[in-house]
Design a protein around this motif. Structure first.
Motif, mmCIF file in Angstrom:
data_model
loop_
_atom_site.group_PDB
_atom_site.id
_atom_site.type_symbol
_atom_site.label_atom_id
_atom_site.label_comp_id
_atom_site.label_asym_id
_atom_site.label_seq_id
_atom_site.Cartn_x
_atom_site.Cartn_y
_atom_site.Cartn_z
ATOM 1 N N MET A 1 -7.821 7.753 4.857
ATOM 2 C CA MET A 1 -6.712 8.577 4.379
ATOM 3 C C MET A 1 -7.269 9.759 3.576
ATOM 4 O O MET A 1 -8.119 9.580 2.713
ATOM 5 N N SER A 2 -6.768 10.956 3.859
ATOM 6 C CA SER A 2 -7.285 12.152 3.200
ATOM 7 C C SER A 2 -6.811 12.231 1.753
ATOM 8 O O SER A 2 -5.829 11.594 1.357
ATOM 9 N N LYS A 3 -7.563 13.007 0.983
ATOM 10 C CA LYS A 3 -7.202 13.183 -0.430
ATOM 11 C C LYS A 3 -5.827 13.837 -0.579
ATOM 12 O O LYS A 3 -5.082 13.544 -1.515
ATOM 13 N N ARG A 4 -5.502 14.726 0.369
ATOM 14 C CA ARG A 4 -4.211 15.420 0.294
ATOM 15 C C ARG A 4 -3.056 14.433 0.442
ATOM 16 O O ARG A 4 -2.056 14.506 -0.270
ATOM 17 N N LYS A 5 -3.200 13.481 1.384
ATOM 18 C CA LYS A 5 -2.141 12.490 1.584
ATOM 19 C C LYS A 5 -2.011 11.567 0.378
ATOM 20 O O LYS A 5 -0.909 11.186 -0.012
ATOM 21 N N ILE A 6 -3.154 11.213 -0.209
ATOM 22 C CA ILE A 6 -3.117 10.365 -1.408
ATOM 23 C C ILE A 6 -2.418 11.087 -2.550
ATOM 24 O O ILE A 6 -1.578 10.510 -3.256
ATOM 25 N N ARG A 7 -2.756 12.370 -2.725
ATOM 26 C CA ARG A 7 -2.135 13.163 -3.791
ATOM 27 C C ARG A 7 -0.640 13.295 -3.564
ATOM 28 O O ARG A 7 0.154 13.171 -4.492
ATOM 29 N N THR A 8 -0.248 13.526 -2.305
ATOM 30 C CA THR A 8 1.176 13.640 -1.975
ATOM 31 C C THR A 8 1.907 12.321 -2.241
ATOM 32 O O THR A 8 3.016 12.299 -2.770
ATOM 33 N N GLY A 9 1.255 11.205 -1.868
ATOM 34 C CA GLY A 9 1.853 9.890 -2.096
ATOM 35 C C GLY A 9 2.064 9.601 -3.576
ATOM 36 O O GLY A 9 3.097 9.058 -3.980
ATOM 37 N N ILE A 10 1.081 9.980 -4.393
ATOM 38 C CA ILE A 10 1.194 9.778 -5.848
ATOM 39 C C ILE A 10 2.345 10.598 -6.420
ATOM 40 O O ILE A 10 3.126 10.122 -7.258
ATOM 41 N N ILE A 11 2.463 11.844 -5.945
ATOM 42 C CA ILE A 11 3.545 12.720 -6.424
ATOM 43 C C ILE A 11 4.905 12.119 -6.083
ATOM 44 O O ILE A 11 5.823 12.079 -6.910
ATOM 45 N N TYR A 12 5.034 11.614 -4.841
ATOM 46 C CA TYR A 12 6.298 11.001 -4.427
ATOM 47 C C TYR A 12 6.612 9.753 -5.262
ATOM 48 O O TYR A 12 7.769 9.514 -5.636
ATOM 49 N N LEU A 13 5.607 8.945 -5.551
ATOM 50 C CA LEU A 13 5.820 7.750 -6.365
ATOM 51 C C LEU A 13 6.299 8.113 -7.768
ATOM 52 O O LEU A 13 7.190 7.466 -8.329
ATOM 53 N N ILE A 14 5.683 9.165 -8.332
ATOM 54 C CA ILE A 14 6.089 9.619 -9.669
ATOM 55 C C ILE A 14 7.533 10.117 -9.647
ATOM 56 O O ILE A 14 8.325 9.801 -10.547
ATOM 57 N N LEU A 15 7.891 10.883 -8.602
ATOM 58 C CA LEU A 15 9.252 11.403 -8.488
ATOM 59 C C LEU A 15 10.268 10.269 -8.310
ATOM 60 O O LEU A 15 11.350 10.279 -8.899
ATOM 61 N N ILE A 16 9.915 9.272 -7.493
ATOM 62 C CA ILE A 16 10.810 8.128 -7.289
ATOM 63 C C ILE A 16 10.987 7.356 -8.593
ATOM 64 O O ILE A 16 12.113 6.971 -8.957
ATOM 65 N N ALA A 17 9.893 7.144 -9.327
ATOM 66 C CA ALA A 17 9.967 6.423 -10.605
ATOM 67 C C ALA A 17 10.833 7.184 -11.614
ATOM 68 O O ALA A 17 11.646 6.580 -12.332
ATOM 69 N N ALA A 18 10.656 8.519 -11.658
ATOM 70 C CA ALA A 18 11.452 9.330 -12.575
ATOM 71 C C ALA A 18 12.936 9.287 -12.203
ATOM 72 O O ALA A 18 13.805 9.206 -13.077
ATOM 73 N N THR A 19 13.226 9.320 -10.898
ATOM 74 C CA THR A 19 14.614 9.262 -10.435
ATOM 75 C C THR A 19 15.262 7.939 -10.809
ATOM 76 O O THR A 19 16.396 7.885 -11.296
ATOM 77 N N VAL A 20 14.524 6.843 -10.591
ATOM 78 C CA VAL A 20 15.046 5.515 -10.948
ATOM 79 C C VAL A 20 15.271 5.428 -12.451
ATOM 80 O O VAL A 20 16.297 4.894 -12.919
ATOM 81 N N PHE A 21 14.321 5.959 -13.217
ATOM 82 C CA PHE A 21 14.425 5.920 -14.680
ATOM 83 C C PHE A 21 15.685 6.632 -15.169
ATOM 84 O O PHE A 21 16.331 6.202 -16.128
ATOM 85 N N VAL A 22 16.057 7.729 -14.494
ATOM 86 C CA VAL A 22 17.237 8.499 -14.891
ATOM 87 C C VAL A 22 18.523 7.857 -14.380
ATOM 88 O O VAL A 22 19.535 7.803 -15.090
ATOM 89 N N LEU A 23 18.496 7.344 -13.150
ATOM 90 C CA LEU A 23 19.722 6.864 -12.515
ATOM 91 C C LEU A 23 20.159 5.473 -12.973
ATOM 92 O O LEU A 23 21.352 5.182 -12.995
ATOM 93 N N VAL A 24 19.203 4.606 -13.327
ATOM 94 C CA VAL A 24 19.559 3.227 -13.691
ATOM 95 C C VAL A 24 20.559 3.169 -14.859
ATOM 96 O O VAL A 24 21.564 2.452 -14.778
ATOM 97 N N PRO A 25 20.357 3.916 -15.968
ATOM 98 C CA PRO A 25 21.363 3.868 -17.048
ATOM 99 C C PRO A 25 22.743 4.364 -16.612
ATOM 100 O O PRO A 25 23.763 3.823 -17.047
ATOM 101 N N ILE A 26 22.773 5.384 -15.746
ATOM 102 C CA ILE A 26 24.052 5.915 -15.281
ATOM 103 C C ILE A 26 24.762 4.896 -14.404
ATOM 104 O O ILE A 26 25.978 4.657 -14.544
ATOM 105 N N ILE A 27 24.015 4.255 -13.498
ATOM 106 C CA ILE A 27 24.604 3.230 -12.638
ATOM 107 C C ILE A 27 25.093 2.048 -13.473
ATOM 108 O O ILE A 27 26.183 1.507 -13.240
#
Length: 273
Positions: A1-27
């Motif tokens: 797996m290329s470094k670019r794909k790993i970096r992209t995957g990490i960014i997506y994981l961070i964004l998903i975690a941030a979204t969950v962190f924000v949405l869980v209290p509202i839900i």
């Protein structure tokens, strides 16, 4: 797996975690508002979805009036701020006269003061005008607080636009007013959407001045109304959850509507390669 794909995957994981962190209290807030009163403290889905909290909130606490008052104050404030700040910023950005920069700096300088320092003089001013306990007083206060920020944003926007737009409109025979309305405003949609969102949210969330200057149901806003849910025996969390669910609806709507305008403005003039 290329470094670019790993970096992209990490960014997506961070964004998903941030979204969950924000949405869980509202839900959680929304789910709690539909729970029976006896299940408020249970960390589970409601055994039965009920509207009791909303019914009591509207019937016993006049929350519909507070909601309406906040909507009127925030909407009128937003319209006034746009009507004043957009033409004024255009004038400051494109026309120079003696003292124009000093006047602009003085207007924006008001934003540097903490809100609490302006509260007392503004309270005295509103009181002498006989506007205490009115929605007009809240509109004046919120417009005063939000105008410098909007003026600053729009002046930077107009100053950053190329002068060739004005020159081209002049060559085509457009008047100054027509140039402003038909040329400069359309390309300024992202900034206009930004000040609409910020002004509406600031006016909708404002509490301190509304708490001090309003005492009747005809003028109280939703932020003040929510303080009434705190009683001697504690906070009515079922009602607070219902009030919070209603509270976020206009903010979500205004952000969704004008966020699209920001995206459209950012892609305005883009060309396919």
């Amino acid at each position: 797996m290329s470094k670019r794909k790993i970096r992209t995957g990490i960014i997506y994981l961070i964004l998903i975690a941030a979204t969950v962190f924000v949405l869980v209290p509202i839900i959680w807030l929304i789910i709690t508002s539909f729970k029976p009163r006896g299940e408020i403290y249970m960390p589970s889905m409601p055994s039965k979805w009920v509207m009791d909290s909303y019914t009591e909130l509207l019937q016993n606490f006049s929350f519909d009036k507070y909601f309406k008052n906040s909507l009127i104050v925030a909407s009128v404030t937003t319209v006034l701020v746009c009507i004043v700040s957009i033409p004024a910023a255009y004038g400051f950005a494109n026309y120079r006269y003696c003292g124009s920069r000093k006047i602009f700096t003085g207007c924006v300088f008001l934003r540097m003061f903490p809100f609490i320092t302006l509260l007392i003089p503004l309270y005295i001013y509103i009181s002498k005008l006989g506007l205490m306990n009115t929605k007009l007083a809240l509109v004046i206060a919120n417009t005063t607080f939000n105008l410098p920020m909007s003026l600053w944003i729009m002046e930077a926007c107009f100053r950053g636009l190329p002068n060739e737009l004005i020159d081209a409109a002049s060559i085509d025979g457009a008047s100054r007013m027509k140039t402003f309305l038909q040329v400069m405003l359309p390309v300024s949609k992202p900034s206009i959407a930004t000040i609409v969102i910020l002004t509406f949210l600031n006016a909708w969330n404002e509490f301190m001045f509304a708490f001090i200057c309003t005492s009747s149901e005809n003028a109280k806003t939703i932020t003040v109304g929510m303080t009434m849910l705190t009683q001697e025996k504690g906070i009515r969390w079922d009602l607070m959850a219902a009030a919070g669910s209603l509270y976020i609806i206009p903010m979500l709507i205004i952000v969704i509507i004008f966020q699209k305008a920001i995206v459209r403005g950012m892609t305005l003039g883009s060309v396919k390669g």
